[in-house]
Write a protein that holds these residues in place. Structure first.
Motif, PDB file in Angstrom:
ATOM      1  N   GLU A 177       0.838  -1.194   0.000  1.00 32.41           N
ATOM      2  CA  GLU A 177       0.000   0.000   0.000  1.00 32.41           C
ATOM      3  C   GLU A 177       0.872   1.243   0.000  1.00 32.41           C
ATOM      4  O   GLU A 177       1.899   1.287   0.681  1.00 32.41           O
ATOM      5  CB  GLU A 177      -0.873  -0.003   1.260  1.00 32.41           C
ATOM      6  N   HIS A 178       0.471   2.257  -0.767  1.00 26.83           N
ATOM      7  CA  HIS A 178       1.099   3.574  -0.600  1.00 26.83           C
ATOM      8  C   HIS A 178       0.485   4.171   0.658  1.00 26.83           C
ATOM      9  O   HIS A 178      -0.487   4.915   0.612  1.00 26.83           O
ATOM     10  CB  HIS A 178       0.819   4.459  -1.818  1.00 26.83           C
ATOM     11  N   GLY A 179       1.057   3.785   1.794  1.00 27.52           N
ATOM     12  CA  GLY A 179       0.456   4.182   3.059  1.00 27.52           C
ATOM     13  C   GLY A 179       1.113   3.481   4.228  1.00 27.52           C
ATOM     14  O   GLY A 179       2.249   2.995   4.142  1.00 27.52           O
ATOM     15  N   ASP A 180       0.376   3.376   5.301  1.00 25.33           N
ATOM     16  CA  ASP A 180       0.954   2.945   6.573  1.00 25.33           C
ATOM     17  C   ASP A 180       1.395   1.490   6.617  1.00 25.33           C
ATOM     18  O   ASP A 180       2.182   1.104   7.490  1.00 25.33           O
ATOM     19  CB  ASP A 180      -0.056   3.195   7.707  1.00 25.33           C
ATOM     20  N   THR A 181       0.908   0.648   5.703  1.00 25.99           N
ATOM     21  CA  THR A 181       1.279  -0.780   5.747  1.00 25.99           C
ATOM     22  C   THR A 181       2.309  -1.150   4.683  1.00 25.99           C
ATOM     23  O   THR A 181       2.562  -2.334   4.452  1.00 25.99           O
ATOM     24  CB  THR A 181       0.036  -1.683   5.581  1.00 25.99           C
ATOM     25  N   GLU A 182       2.914  -0.168   4.038  1.00 26.65           N
ATOM     26  CA  GLU A 182       3.954  -0.468   3.040  1.00 26.65           C
ATOM     27  C   GLU A 182       5.151  -1.141   3.713  1.00 26.65           C
ATOM     28  O   GLU A 182       5.311  -1.088   4.934  1.00 26.65           O
ATOM     29  CB  GLU A 182       4.392   0.807   2.340  1.00 26.65           C
ATOM     30  N   VAL A 217      10.737   6.965   5.911  1.00 25.29           N
ATOM     31  CA  VAL A 217      10.168   6.816   4.561  1.00 25.29           C
ATOM     32  C   VAL A 217       8.646   6.705   4.643  1.00 25.29           C
ATOM     33  O   VAL A 217       7.909   7.427   3.966  1.00 25.29           O
ATOM     34  CB  VAL A 217      10.746   5.555   3.871  1.00 25.29           C
ATOM     35  N   ARG A 218       8.182   5.807   5.470  1.00 28.06           N
ATOM     36  CA  ARG A 218       6.746   5.533   5.600  1.00 28.06           C
ATOM     37  C   ARG A 218       5.969   6.758   6.061  1.00 28.06           C
ATOM     38  O   ARG A 218       4.854   7.023   5.582  1.00 28.06           O
ATOM     39  CB  ARG A 218       6.548   4.385   6.590  1.00 28.06           C
ATOM     40  N   ASP A 219       6.553   7.516   6.982  1.00 27.81           N
ATOM     41  CA  ASP A 219       5.846   8.641   7.590  1.00 27.81           C
ATOM     42  C   ASP A 219       6.201   9.982   6.961  1.00 27.81           C
ATOM     43  O   ASP A 219       5.806  11.038   7.465  1.00 27.81           O
ATOM     44  CB  ASP A 219       6.150   8.693   9.093  1.00 27.81           C
ATOM     45  N   ALA A 220       6.941   9.959   5.864  1.00 27.73           N
ATOM     46  CA  ALA A 220       7.424  11.207   5.254  1.00 27.73           C
ATOM     47  C   ALA A 220       6.296  12.179   4.940  1.00 27.73           C
ATOM     48  O   ALA A 220       6.402  13.386   5.188  1.00 27.73           O
ATOM     49  CB  ALA A 220       8.214  10.894   3.986  1.00 27.73           C
TER      50      ALA A 220
END
Length: 316
Positions: A177-182, A217-220
């Motif tokens: 996901e382009h999001g929190d579960t990537e 990266v995830r939280d950028a």
């Protein structure tokens, strides 16, 4: 570009992402024609005038504020319209309102017999790419979401900083996901053909630092949105890179959102994976040999998207 023919790119939505992408197109010789469409016609006209005034310094092209009828002869339609992610919101919070917006947009585009390639940039991009595929009736190869193309760029940039090497020489992917579960695919991340995990000095301390790097990266997007309200330059460059791969028939490998039909053991959802992209859209999905932990993470990301997609199915 397609040799011997005019190439037209239509951008729907002249907010931060759409205009940053349009400005990037102006600065590189990628397309001959650029059409801007927005529900606010005056905004589109203003952006077109502003961009046209840069033509003496940029690539030769024709730019105008247009209508959905201009999609009839387009090679690519980029959808950057929709509600933006506000501070404190996740990308998945935008599903319902943006799905309704997309149904109207895609129906309007297809009413003029559009036969090109859709690129979806609006969040949640995986779910809206799936919706665009359903609403358009086009083959899956010709509906592409920006997926984790930006997450992968952020990943490579931060690894380049960490190891003090040019980020263009860092090779690795963010999947899911382009999001929190990537998830980061550490098992296939290399610098100069050397596995990143073999380069960290102390296994436990170094791994913790890499885990913190991935969290950045995830939280950028959250960090950027809290500081300036929106992210748009990075994704605009990612969209430009994808556009080049299509119009120049590059057969490039990019981490985009595409429909999976058994790859990675997943079915009937759009999700971020590496794929070969050319003038026909998605040529093929690249299946990486993931570790059991990475496979588990990807399955979790896929389940999150599948559960969240239920509102989209109601709008079919």
């Amino acid at each position: 570009m397609f040799e011997g023919k005019t190439t037209r790119v239509v951008v729907i939505g002249t907010g931060f992402v759409g205009t940053s992408y349009a400005f990037s197109l102006l600065n590189q010789e990628v397309a001959n024609e650029l059409v801007l469409i927005d529900a606010n016609k005056e905004k589109a006209e203003g952006e077109a005038r502003d961009l046209n005034h840069g033509l003496p310094f940029g690539a030769q092209m024709k730019i105008w504020a247009g209508e959905y009828s201009d999609c009839r002869d387009a090679d690519i339609v980029v959808i950057a319209a929709g509600a933006n992610q506000a501070p404190g919101e996740t990308r998945l919070d935008l599903i319902d309102k943006n799905t309704k917006i997309f149904k109207t947009i895609v129906t309007n585009v297809m009413s003029y017999n559009f036969d090109g390639i859709f690129i979806v940039a609006t969040n949640p991009v995986d779910i809206l790419s799936y919706a665009t595929w359903k609403f358009s009736g086009l083959p899956k190869e010709r509906v592409i979401g920006s997926g984790t193309i930006l997450d992968t760029a952020r990943f490579r940039y931060l690894l380049g900083e960490y190891f003090d090497v040019d980020s263009r020489n860092v090779h690795g992917y963010i999947l899911g996901e382009h999001g929190d579960t990537e998830l980061p695919v550490w098992s296939h991340t290399t610098i100069g053909s050397r596995p990143v995990l073999s380069l960290i000095k102390d296994t436990s301390e170094g791994k913790a630092e890499l885990d913190a790097l991935f969290a950045d990266v995830r939280d950028a997007a959250y960090h950027i949105i809290n500081r300036k309200g929106a992210t748009h330059f990075g994704i605009a460059m990612g969209l430009l890179r994808l556009t080049k791969a299509i119009l120049r028939n590059e057969n490039s490998i990019l981490t985009i959102s595409t429909l999976l039909e058994g790859e990675y053991g997943l079915e009937d959802l759009y999700i971020g994976v590496p794929a070969i992209v050319n003038r026909n859209g998605i040529r093929e999905v690249i299946e990486l040999d993931l570790t059991p932990h990475e496979t588990e993470q990807l399955q979790h990301s896929a389940k999150t998207l599948t559960d969240a997609m239920k509102p989209v199915l109601l709008h079919k």
